[in-house]
Design a protein around this motif. Sequence first.
Motif, PDB file in Angstrom:
ATOM      1  N   MET A  60       0.587  -1.221  -0.121  1.00 35.52           N
ATOM      2  CA  MET A  60       0.075  -0.018   0.160  1.00 35.52           C
ATOM      3  C   MET A  60       0.989   1.117  -0.044  1.00 35.52           C
ATOM      4  O   MET A  60       2.120   1.287   0.574  1.00 35.52           O
ATOM      5  N   LEU A  62       0.291   5.316   0.709  1.00 39.12           N
ATOM      6  CA  LEU A  62      -0.583   6.368   1.360  1.00 39.12           C
ATOM      7  C   LEU A  62       0.000   7.749   0.548  1.00 39.12           C
ATOM      8  O   LEU A  62       1.150   8.004   0.989  1.00 39.12           O
ATOM      9  N   ASP A  94      -2.955  -0.949  -3.592  1.00 42.62           N
ATOM     10  CA  ASP A  94      -3.813  -0.207  -2.680  1.00 42.62           C
ATOM     11  C   ASP A  94      -3.193   1.021  -2.547  1.00 42.62           C
ATOM     12  O   ASP A  94      -1.968   1.353  -2.172  1.00 42.62           O
ATOM     13  N   GLU A  96      -4.055   4.912  -0.810  1.00 47.48           N
ATOM     14  CA  GLU A  96      -4.708   5.599   0.167  1.00 47.48           C
ATOM     15  C   GLU A  96      -4.350   6.842   0.164  1.00 47.48           C
ATOM     16  O   GLU A  96      -3.142   7.366  -0.141  1.00 47.48           O
ATOM     17  N   ASP A  98      -4.829  10.742   2.334  1.00 48.93           N
ATOM     18  CA  ASP A  98      -5.190  11.293   3.595  1.00 48.93           C
ATOM     19  C   ASP A  98      -4.968  12.729   3.572  1.00 48.93           C
ATOM     20  O   ASP A  98      -3.788  13.079   3.389  1.00 48.93           O
ATOM     21  N   ALA A 114      -7.491   6.174  -6.109  1.00 48.73           N
ATOM     22  CA  ALA A 114      -7.511   5.889  -4.694  1.00 48.73           C
ATOM     23  C   ALA A 114      -8.723   5.005  -4.363  1.00 48.73           C
ATOM     24  O   ALA A 114      -9.657   5.211  -4.691  1.00 48.73           O
ATOM     25  N   ASN A 115      -8.162   3.979  -3.678  1.00 47.62           N
ATOM     26  CA  ASN A 115      -9.225   2.859  -3.257  1.00 47.62           C
ATOM     27  C   ASN A 115      -9.367   2.876  -1.580  1.00 47.62           C
ATOM     28  O   ASN A 115     -10.194   2.024  -1.263  1.00 47.62           O
ATOM     29  N   CYS A 116      -8.661   3.609  -0.765  1.00 43.33           N
ATOM     30  CA  CYS A 116      -8.760   3.921   0.492  1.00 43.33           C
ATOM     31  C   CYS A 116      -8.769   5.188   0.748  1.00 43.33           C
ATOM     32  O   CYS A 116      -7.763   6.130   0.282  1.00 43.33           O
ATOM     33  N   ILE A 117      -9.706   5.720   1.593  1.00 39.26           N
ATOM     34  CA  ILE A 117      -9.590   6.975   2.077  1.00 39.26           C
ATOM     35  C   ILE A 117      -9.653   7.249   3.519  1.00 39.26           C
ATOM     36  O   ILE A 117     -10.401   6.502   4.181  1.00 39.26           O
ATOM     37  N   VAL A 118      -8.748   8.076   3.999  1.00 37.68           N
ATOM     38  CA  VAL A 118      -8.815   8.623   5.265  1.00 37.68           C
ATOM     39  C   VAL A 118      -9.282   9.822   5.672  1.00 37.68           C
ATOM     40  O   VAL A 118      -9.159  10.593   4.688  1.00 37.68           O
ATOM     41  N   ARG A 137     -17.772   5.243   0.446  1.00 42.77           N
ATOM     42  CA  ARG A 137     -17.792   3.811   0.000  1.00 42.77           C
ATOM     43  C   ARG A 137     -18.260   4.004  -1.388  1.00 42.77           C
ATOM     44  O   ARG A 137     -17.902   3.560  -2.728  1.00 42.77           O
ATOM     45  N   ILE A 140     -15.808   5.260  -3.867  1.00 40.87           N
ATOM     46  CA  ILE A 140     -14.904   4.595  -4.571  1.00 40.87           C
ATOM     47  C   ILE A 140     -15.130   3.608  -5.312  1.00 40.87           C
ATOM     48  O   ILE A 140     -14.756   3.379  -6.423  1.00 40.87           O
TER      49      ILE A 140
END
Length: 147
Positions: A60, A62, A94, A96, A98, A114-118, A137, A140
């Motif tokens: 991953m 970030l 992956d 992310e 942020d 991006a497939n992960c969001i903070v 969700r 994405i």
Amino acid sequence: MVTNPLDYVEQLEKAGASGNWGELVQRIKLKSMWPGVALKPGTNIEEVYPLLDGEDSVEMVLIMTVDPGFGGQKFMPEMMNKVHALRKKYPSLDIEVDGGLGPSTIDMAASAGANCIVAGSLVFGASDPAHVISLMRKSIENAQGVG
């Protein structure tokens, strides 16, 4: 994530950490954990490529979309170029993001790859956190063509 990693080298060495990225990644994976790396805004995307190529790659990346350390900062849309470059070069990675994410920027991040969001301030400051998470969700999933 730390500001001055050199300040921690001696302590990390005593704790068993290695200076060899490949070995470190292997050890993390042996413990059934996902190795990752964070890039702050001033770091060029090319600096992460060696950590993504080869058998002992991180799983991953970030991309910080604000300078790390303080909540509530304004999203830096120019960081989406890094996300897009990673997604193009590593389709299954992956990725992310942020920092400074909100209703107007989540779609931008998802569309860039991006497939992960903070979204700390967005979620924890919301009157309905579950609704905000649902929106993230959906963003994405829409960007990935899911659902």
